[in-house]
Enzyme design. Sequence first.
Site, short mmCIF file in Angstrom:
data_model
loop_
_atom_site.label_atom_id
_atom_site.label_comp_id
_atom_site.label_asym_id
_atom_site.label_seq_id
_atom_site.Cartn_x
_atom_site.Cartn_y
_atom_site.Cartn_z
N LYS A 114 0.83 -1.21 0.00
CA LYS A 114 0.00 0.00 0.00
C LYS A 114 0.86 1.26 0.00
CE LYS A 114 -4.41 -1.63 1.45
NZ LYS A 114 -5.61 -1.46 2.24
N LYS A 193 -3.31 -6.92 -8.20
CA LYS A 193 -4.45 -7.33 -7.36
C LYS A 193 -5.54 -6.27 -7.41
CE LYS A 193 -5.55 -6.94 -2.48
NZ LYS A 193 -6.90 -6.61 -2.69
N LYS A 196 -9.85 -1.93 -3.69
CA LYS A 196 -10.64 -0.70 -3.62
C LYS A 196 -9.75 0.52 -3.70
CE LYS A 196 -13.45 -2.71 -0.17
NZ LYS A 196 -12.55 -2.83 0.99
P1 ATP Z 1 -8.38 -1.88 0.27
O1 ATP Z 1 -7.72 -1.47 -1.01
O2 ATP Z 1 -9.05 -0.74 0.99
O3 ATP Z 1 -7.44 -2.69 1.14
P2 ATP Z 1 -9.49 -4.31 -0.75
O4 ATP Z 1 -10.09 -4.28 -2.09
O5 ATP Z 1 -8.15 -4.93 -0.61
O6 ATP Z 1 -9.56 -2.84 -0.17
P3 ATP Z 1 -10.38 -5.35 1.76
O7 ATP Z 1 -11.54 -4.75 2.46
O8 ATP Z 1 -9.01 -4.99 2.22
O9 ATP Z 1 -10.51 -5.06 0.19
O10 ATP Z 1 -10.50 -6.91 1.79
C1 ATP Z 1 -11.74 -7.57 1.99
C2 ATP Z 1 -11.60 -9.02 1.62
O11 ATP Z 1 -11.55 -9.16 0.19
C3 ATP Z 1 -10.33 -9.68 2.14
O12 ATP Z 1 -10.65 -11.00 2.53
C4 ATP Z 1 -9.41 -9.71 0.96
O13 ATP Z 1 -8.47 -10.75 1.03
C5 ATP Z 1 -10.41 -9.93 -0.16
N1 ATP Z 1 -9.87 -9.42 -1.41
C6 ATP Z 1 -9.54 -8.14 -1.66
N2 ATP Z 1 -9.08 -8.01 -2.92
C7 ATP Z 1 -9.12 -9.26 -3.47
C8 ATP Z 1 -8.78 -9.78 -4.75
N3 ATP Z 1 -8.31 -8.99 -5.70
N4 ATP Z 1 -8.96 -11.11 -4.98
C9 ATP Z 1 -9.45 -11.91 -4.02
N5 ATP Z 1 -9.80 -11.47 -2.77
C10 ATP Z 1 -9.64 -10.17 -2.50
MG MG Z 2 -7.15 -4.80 1.28
#
Ligand code: ATP
Ligand code: MG
Length: 319
Positions: A114, A193, A196
């Site tokens: 990040k 990956k 969000k």
């Molecule tokens: P942020 O960028 O704010 O960290 P994020 O998209 O990574 O958001 P999180 O809220 O951190 O989402 O993660 C929520 C869940 O979704 C976690 O279990 C994480 O492992 C899963 N997840 C996030 N991105 C992916 C992805 N690209 N593929 C599979 N699982 C994901």
């Molecule tokens: Mg995340």
Amino acid sequence: MKKRILTGLQASGTLHIGNYFGALKPLVDLTEQDGNEVFLMVADYHALTSVRDGELLRRYTYEVVKDYLAVGVDPEKVTLFRQSDNLYHMELGWILNCLVTVPFLMQAHSYKDKVAKGLEANAGLFTYPMLMAADIVLYDIDVVPVGEDQRQHLEYTREAVTKFNNAYGDILKEPKELIVSGVGIVPGIDGQKMSKSYKNIIPLFGSPEEIHKAVMSIVTDSSGERPMNVFNIHTVVNSALGREASYLEDLYTTHTGKYKALKDALSSDIETLIAPMREKRAAITDETVREILAKGAKKAQTEAAKKMEVVRQAIGIQL
Ligand code: ATP
Ligand code: MG
């Protein structure tokens, strides 16, 4: 065997198909298995590591809960709650932070990724794994369905449990991650990956036009015949639609080199998967969200209070 399951998603933006396949769908599937006790959290305090706008966080919270309900989370079977509604998360997070070292936290991939992507290296982002550990161990959780990016955080949770139990006795339970094969890292439109906070998402509940636009902007290289970034996402969607891998193989063979046709096919398959859920989502009101969260908050507080009584006694806070 009866298991306690928990997962949580940050209220840090619009949920995307990676969140759905990596965390939400496995959770919904586990809820259907008899006897499992399931918790689903809106990680709103975690979201403060990247969101600094009260109105936005409030909005994301409503949206995330609506997403949960629309994908099939049954609030009668699942304790659906906000992290901020149970202050024990903060308390136990602090306790666990006092057990791990700075060099240990510095090795967290998610933190490093990040920061490398330009997110501010605030102290909350740095200590995130210990708040996440608290989220889990407060409820004696056995299994945490997550994406691959969270594997190390589960290791960190187990490390915190070991440190705590070595110091204070056998009080906290070690959880295990559940990472469904093939959906551990759903790639974003840039091939990294999907996240969000990386602005590379295909929104789970975007309009058909938004989803189509996102799919059309998936980065493809001109070298190969098969656009791998498109294919990798398509594989996950194809399997969720209950189709064989051979269906996709045929499609990509028939349309070798025709990137637009393949993207159109992906966009249309996502639409087929999402449309019924989108319809369900449109009927969910903010009022319903508040009612469900109020009920979930009570249950979460009651469960966590039992654990915290033992923890507080052990660490010497209870006089
Ligand atoms: P942020 O960028 O704010 O960290 P994020 O998209 O990574 O958001 P999180 O809220 O951190 O989402 O993660 C929520 C869940 O979704 C976690 O279990 C994480 O492992 C899963 N997840 C996030 N991105 C992916 C992805 N690209 N593929 C599979 N699982 C994901
Ligand atoms: Mg995340």
